[in-house]
Enzyme design. Structure first.
Site, mmCIF file in Angstrom:
data_model
loop_
_atom_site.group_PDB
_atom_site.id
_atom_site.type_symbol
_atom_site.label_atom_id
_atom_site.label_comp_id
_atom_site.label_asym_id
_atom_site.label_seq_id
_atom_site.Cartn_x
_atom_site.Cartn_y
_atom_site.Cartn_z
ATOM 1 C CB CYS A 231 70.191 94.555 64.654
ATOM 2 S SG CYS A 231 70.311 93.830 63.067
ATOM 3 C CG HIS B 253 73.868 96.269 66.092
ATOM 4 N ND1 HIS B 253 74.005 94.822 66.095
ATOM 5 C CD2 HIS B 253 73.276 96.651 64.652
ATOM 6 C CE1 HIS B 253 73.457 94.348 64.543
ATOM 7 N NE2 HIS B 253 73.195 95.405 64.073
ATOM 8 C CG ASN C 17 74.765 93.121 61.563
ATOM 9 O OD1 ASN C 17 74.343 92.627 62.361
ATOM 10 N ND2 ASN C 17 74.271 94.167 60.894
HETATM 11 O O1 UT7 Z 1 71.977 95.738 61.752
HETATM 12 C C1 UT7 Z 1 71.490 96.836 60.619
HETATM 13 C C2 UT7 Z 1 72.006 96.202 59.333
HETATM 14 N N1 UT7 Z 1 72.457 97.229 58.387
HETATM 15 C C3 UT7 Z 1 73.442 98.176 58.304
HETATM 16 O O2 UT7 Z 1 74.113 98.214 59.154
HETATM 17 C C4 UT7 Z 1 73.761 98.771 57.171
HETATM 18 C C5 UT7 Z 1 74.180 100.347 57.517
HETATM 19 N N2 UT7 Z 1 74.811 100.567 56.205
HETATM 20 C C6 UT7 Z 1 76.346 100.273 55.820
HETATM 21 O O3 UT7 Z 1 76.763 99.751 56.638
HETATM 22 C C7 UT7 Z 1 76.808 100.832 54.334
HETATM 23 O O4 UT7 Z 1 75.668 101.707 53.796
HETATM 24 C C8 UT7 Z 1 77.093 99.736 53.568
HETATM 25 C C9 UT7 Z 1 78.124 98.904 54.124
HETATM 26 C C10 UT7 Z 1 75.881 98.730 53.168
HETATM 27 C C11 UT7 Z 1 77.476 100.176 52.118
HETATM 28 O O5 UT7 Z 1 78.474 101.251 52.167
HETATM 29 P P1 UT7 Z 1 78.189 102.698 51.729
HETATM 30 O O6 UT7 Z 1 79.460 103.417 51.779
HETATM 31 O O7 UT7 Z 1 76.992 103.197 52.085
HETATM 32 O O8 UT7 Z 1 78.235 102.167 49.956
HETATM 33 P P2 UT7 Z 1 77.196 102.650 48.982
HETATM 34 O O9 UT7 Z 1 75.910 101.757 49.148
HETATM 35 O O10 UT7 Z 1 77.190 104.187 48.799
HETATM 36 O O11 UT7 Z 1 77.977 101.937 47.642
HETATM 37 C C12 UT7 Z 1 79.218 102.453 47.019
HETATM 38 C C13 UT7 Z 1 79.525 101.645 45.705
HETATM 39 C C14 UT7 Z 1 78.497 101.377 44.989
HETATM 40 O O12 UT7 Z 1 78.973 101.295 43.720
HETATM 41 P P3 UT7 Z 1 78.935 102.778 42.656
HETATM 42 O O13 UT7 Z 1 77.135 102.689 42.473
HETATM 43 O O14 UT7 Z 1 79.453 103.814 43.573
HETATM 44 O O15 UT7 Z 1 79.365 102.176 41.414
HETATM 45 C C15 UT7 Z 1 78.122 100.013 45.299
HETATM 46 O O16 UT7 Z 1 77.824 99.144 44.278
HETATM 47 O O17 UT7 Z 1 80.184 100.613 46.487
HETATM 48 C C16 UT7 Z 1 79.548 99.486 45.700
HETATM 49 N N3 UT7 Z 1 79.410 98.267 46.603
HETATM 50 C C17 UT7 Z 1 80.424 97.548 46.528
HETATM 51 N N4 UT7 Z 1 81.578 97.431 46.130
HETATM 52 C C18 UT7 Z 1 82.244 96.232 46.441
HETATM 53 C C19 UT7 Z 1 78.398 98.214 47.446
HETATM 54 N N5 UT7 Z 1 78.628 96.795 48.277
HETATM 55 C C20 UT7 Z 1 80.101 96.486 47.801
HETATM 56 C C21 UT7 Z 1 80.822 95.408 48.023
HETATM 57 N N6 UT7 Z 1 81.981 95.429 47.200
HETATM 58 N N7 UT7 Z 1 80.519 94.517 48.914
#
Ligand code: UT7
Length: 321
Positions: free
Chosen positions: A111, A248, A278
């Site tokens: 990215c 980004h 993204n």
């Molecule tokens: O270019 C660089 C690329 N990468 C990035 O920029 C990623 C940066 N990180 C992020 O944007 C965030 O960490 C995410 C959007 C990927 C995830 O958001 P988060 O608030 O950090 O969520 P999390 O990983 O803590 O997950 C919270 C919950 C989990 O469920 P449990 O374990 O609490 O039951 C996940 O399984 O949300 C769940 N989850 C979803 N639920 C519905 C993860 N993805 C999804 C989804 N829909 N798509």
């Protein structure tokens, strides 16, 4: 001698997938995706390829700049999703647009790739080696996504953006701060590639993107403000002097957190992630070209472009439009 961006262009696939469509593929919802990321829609390639979108974006940027492809000395494509392992996407774009005099190569910095490309092009232009450069960010991330993994498949989109950079007497790129930390490479990776070596065991790593989302989130929120401040300090410019911070387009919450850390209003942080998701290396040049197209950029405006990504890599570029 300075380096100035004199033309921009972008291209997006015709097909769009909204969050409801993704909810038919994995256990997710429009509500979750919007709240946690800000993304509503992304463009996904059906007919388009990384090369075809890079070519369209390049043609538009060249037309906009009033520069002929023949006059390009350096052609850089930032991508992690080239259509061929070799040759480079840059060589294929070169052939399609007729940039016969250019030296063409790809940059793999995920990215941050467009910023790395600008960094390299600026160095070559300032040193007098090339007068005109074409820097493109182009991706079809859809082909390296695990479409069963809801934590990654909702985030990404496809597209391409391009900029023509040229040598100029007037101010253009004012400063850059750029870096890499390979110690953290496993946080965001796509490890799979075919191995036909008869001496090796069959098997290997999956061919799709894997990510520790929270680690990347923390890294972005910590690193982006630091490199932005370094670029500002280097040029003797304050954050208040900057009209727009183009970050980004990964996650709305990351952009909001960076705005807060820099003490700047969110209105100065334009976003298109709700419509594009993204697009990795294409994210910054698409946003820049869209703002340019909408007439939002005036001569003399100070802009920051800043990104982060796999590697880990990051960068910030301060420029005067
Ligand atoms: O270019 C660089 C690329 N990468 C990035 O920029 C990623 C940066 N990180 C992020 O944007 C965030 O960490 C995410 C959007 C990927 C995830 O958001 P988060 O608030 O950090 O969520 P999390 O990983 O803590 O997950 C919270 C919950 C989990 O469920 P449990 O374990 O609490 O039951 C996940 O399984 O949300 C769940 N989850 C979803 N639920 C519905 C993860 N993805 C999804 C989804 N829909 N798509």
């Amino acid at each position: 001698m300075n380096t100035k961006i004199i033309g921009t262009g972008y291209d997006l696939p015709a097909f769009t997938a909204d969050n409801d469509y993704l909810a038919t593929l994995v256990d997710t919802s429009d509500e979750w995706i919007v709240e946690r990321t800000g993304i509503r829609v992304r463009h996904l390639a059906k007919e388009e390829t990384t090369t075809s979108m890079a070519v369209q974006a390049a043609r538009r940027a060249l037309e906009h700049a009033g520069v002929s492809a023949e006059d390009i000395g350096l052609l850089i494509v930032a991508t992690i999703t080239g259509d061929t392992e070799t040759p480079s996407t840059a060589c294929r774009v070169q052939a399609e647009i007729g940039a016969h005099k250019a030296v063409a190569f790809d940059i793999n910095a995920a990215c941050s790739g467009f910023l790395y490309g600008v960094h390299v092009a600026d160095a070559f232009i300032r040193s007098g080696i090339y007068r005109n450069a074409l820097v493109i960010g182009a991706e079809t991330l859809s082909k390296i996504i695990d479409w069963t993994d809801r934590s990654t498949c909702v985030l990404f989109g496809d597209g391409a953006g391009a900029a023509v950079l040229c040598a100029a007497e007037e101010p253009g790129i004012l400063s850059q701060s750029i870096g890499s930390n390979g110690d953290k490479w496993e946080v965001l990776a796509c490890q799979g590639r075919p191995n036909e070596n008869p001496l090796c065991e069959k098997g290997g790593k999956p061919g799709y993107l894997t990510m520790d989302g929270q680690e990347v989130f923390k890294f972005a929120v910590k690193t982006v403000p630091v490199c932005v401040e370094e670029a500002l300090e280097d040029a003797g410019v304050t954050a208040d002097d900057v009209k727009y911070f183009l970050l980004h387009q990964a996650n709305k919450r990351i952009i909001q957190a960076v705005a807060k850390r820099l003490g700047q209003p969110e209105e100065k942080f334009p976003m298109n992630l709700d419509q594009c998701g993204n697009t990795s290396a294409a994210s910054l040049p698409i946003l820049l070209a869209q703002m340019d197209e909408q007439g939002l950029l005036q001569k003399g405006d100070k802009l920051i472009l800043s990104g982060f990504g796999a590697g880990l890599t990051w960068g910030a570029c301060l420029l005067e439009w």
